[in-house]
Every structure is written in structure tokens, then in C-alpha cells.
Design an enzyme around this catalytic site. Sequence first.
Site, PDB file in Angstrom:
ATOM      1  N   GLU A   1      35.149 -26.541 -10.314  1.00 31.81           N
ATOM      2  CA  GLU A   1      35.775 -26.097 -11.565  1.00 31.81           C
ATOM      3  C   GLU A   1      36.310 -27.245 -12.413  1.00 31.81           C
ATOM      4  O   GLU A   1      36.889 -27.016 -13.478  1.00 31.81           O
ATOM      5  CB  GLU A   1      36.953 -25.125 -11.318  1.00 31.81           C
ATOM      6  CG  GLU A   1      36.619 -23.883 -10.546  1.00 31.81           C
ATOM      7  CD  GLU A   1      37.829 -22.966 -10.396  1.00 31.81           C
ATOM      8  OE1 GLU A   1      38.895 -23.244 -10.997  1.00 31.81           O
ATOM      9  OE2 GLU A   1      37.725 -21.962  -9.674  1.00 31.81           O
TER      10      GLU A   1
ATOM     11  N   GLU B   1      32.125 -27.518 -12.727  1.00 36.01           N
ATOM     12  CA  GLU B   1      31.034 -26.535 -12.653  1.00 36.01           C
ATOM     13  C   GLU B   1      31.482 -25.259 -11.969  1.00 36.01           C
ATOM     14  O   GLU B   1      32.512 -25.203 -11.305  1.00 36.01           O
ATOM     15  CB  GLU B   1      29.833 -27.119 -11.910  1.00 36.01           C
ATOM     16  CG  GLU B   1      30.152 -27.902 -10.641  1.00 36.01           C
ATOM     17  CD  GLU B   1      30.872 -27.133  -9.564  1.00 36.01           C
ATOM     18  OE1 GLU B   1      30.472 -25.963  -9.301  1.00 36.01           O
ATOM     19  OE2 GLU B   1      31.830 -27.662  -8.971  1.00 36.01           O
TER      20      GLU B   1
END
Length: 342
Positions: free
Chosen positions: A310, A169
Site C-alpha cells: 500500500e 500497490e
Amino acid sequence: MTLPDIPALDRAAEPGLRARLDGKAKPPGALGRVEDLAVRLALMTGREDPVIDRCRLLIFAGDHGLTAEGVSSYPSEVTAAMVATFLAGRATANAFAAAVGAEVRVVDAGVDADLAPHPALIDAKVRRGARNAAVEPALTCGEVETALARGAQIAAGAAEAADVIAIGEMGIGNSAAAALVVHRLAPAPLADCVGAGAGHDAAGLARKAAVLRRAAARTAAAAPLDVLAEFAGLEIAMMAGAVLGAAGRRRPVLVDGFIASAAALAAIRLVPAAADYCIFAHRSAERGHDILLRSLGAEPLLDLGLRLGEGSGALLALPLLRAAARLLTDVASLDDVIAGRL
């Protein structure tokens, strides 16, 4: 809403898989948790010869109204800037993906900006950012249901091109939203769920904790859909849907750190069978992640002090999944070694 059907694992196959591993050219149990992982992958995929070659990392991006309260040390504009960095191939996730041979797709779940089309960008925007959960519900129930459905659809599509789906994310303020989700769904005391996020000092952490106490006091929501509506960002809700969609296609879900794990927690509370398909990549340095993992009885693969997000930790764990699968498919049996049948 209708949630994806998730196939139950065939637990009756486990003794045979364990026997196969014990018969390999190695001492029984010598590879410890890698052998456990191999069994899990076989059960998830429904195959004695699981293939974990192709991985797609889905990075879900969204903004949060909570940033107006100072819960992050970075401005919300950084979300869109980092999306541009992913699409340019210059973020940590891109570097790690190149190192381990994974595809990267960025999902615009709710970025507070208009993003230009790009081959690696999936436009699934529900709205431009979640609302400020300190003063009102972050999302409507309809928005949560839309995010879940789109996440499930995206993961189901990815399952056509990937053997394993990793979730990560990007969203300034999303460690605050995730802390509230974990507080209610683990459940756990809020103070134990609030961490430094992207790098608060002591004063910033105290401010963040105070804002989240206000948000938590606003509602007693405890059911998964209600908790997502009250506190989550669209990237968290859409990741939860992706967990369900991938599990519905019998794809292992490689879960990244605290925020991705909060989404997986929500998915599991919605459909408990999803837990069988979640592989937690690492134990984050973010406070609250260990509590979340313990609430699910999950033991992550790595513990490297990561707190980036990420999908970076998920990518680092990917080679372990590939190695575990090849333990079942590539390693000779001890009988064949002794008989010279190689």
C-alpha cells in the site's frame, strides 16, 4: 518503445555537498546515513537546497490470473474492495499519509472490476486483470508498453504537484508475480524469492511455490520487457513506468516494499540511470526482498518487519527525507555559530 530520458547525476557536485555538511553545526559525519541521504537528494534534484515538502503516494492496483491457482490466501475480489477503502480514506496508507502529510492517489492499472469515478482515482486501466502466468503470458508486449507509458505519464503529472513521489500497490496475488520478476531480473533462485505474501500457512506456501515453478518452467524469458510480459501484473508494469517517469523529472522515488521494489528493479533493468533516483524505504519481511535489494546494492532506510504494501513503508520513511533535506537548508554552519551570526 521510447523510454523516458533520465538525467545523469552531477557527481562532481558531491565533494562540495559533503564539505557543506561537514561545515554544519555538528561533528563531521555525526548524522551518518542521514548525511548520505541529504547528498543524494541534492544530486537527484540538482539543487544545493533540495525541497522535500510535498509528497504524492501513487497506489497502483491490479488483479492477477494467478489467483485462480491458489497463490493467495485471499480472493481476487479483495483488490477492488481495498481500492474502495483507499478512496474512503480508511486504509492503513490513508492513516499514515495523514500522519506524515502526504497526498494519496489510487491508480486503476488493471483491477478486474468497473470502478466508479472518484477525485482520488486515476483511471489508467489497460485490461481487467493480468492473465494466468502459470499457463500463458500474463500480458502482451503491447499491454506492457501501454502500462509503462501510462505509468510514466502519471508520474510526470504528479511531479508538477509533488517534490517526491512514493509508489505502493494493491493486488491480490502480486507477491507471486513479483517473485517471478525478481527471480529473472535479480536474478536469483526462484525458491529464494517466494514468500508468505499476505499470510500463507505452510501448506499454502508450498502450493504457491509449486505454481510458480510451473510458471517459471513455461518460459526462459530474461529480458526486462519479456519478463514483465510473461509474469507481471499491470500494477507492477505501471509502477515501473512511474519510476522512469519520476526520474525523468528529477523527482526522488520513494519505493515501498517487495512488490514496489520488483517494479523498481524492472525499471532499473530497462534504464539503469533510474537507480540513482530510487530510495528504498524499508526492508520487507517478505522473503526475496533482501535478495532484490542486494542485487541492486541498495540499503533501505528502515527495517521494521513490514509486509503490508500500500505504500505504508514508504510513508513511514518520508520524514527521514524531509529531515535530510532540511539538514542542508536549515542548519547553521559552525562558523556562523561561533561568530554569532544566527
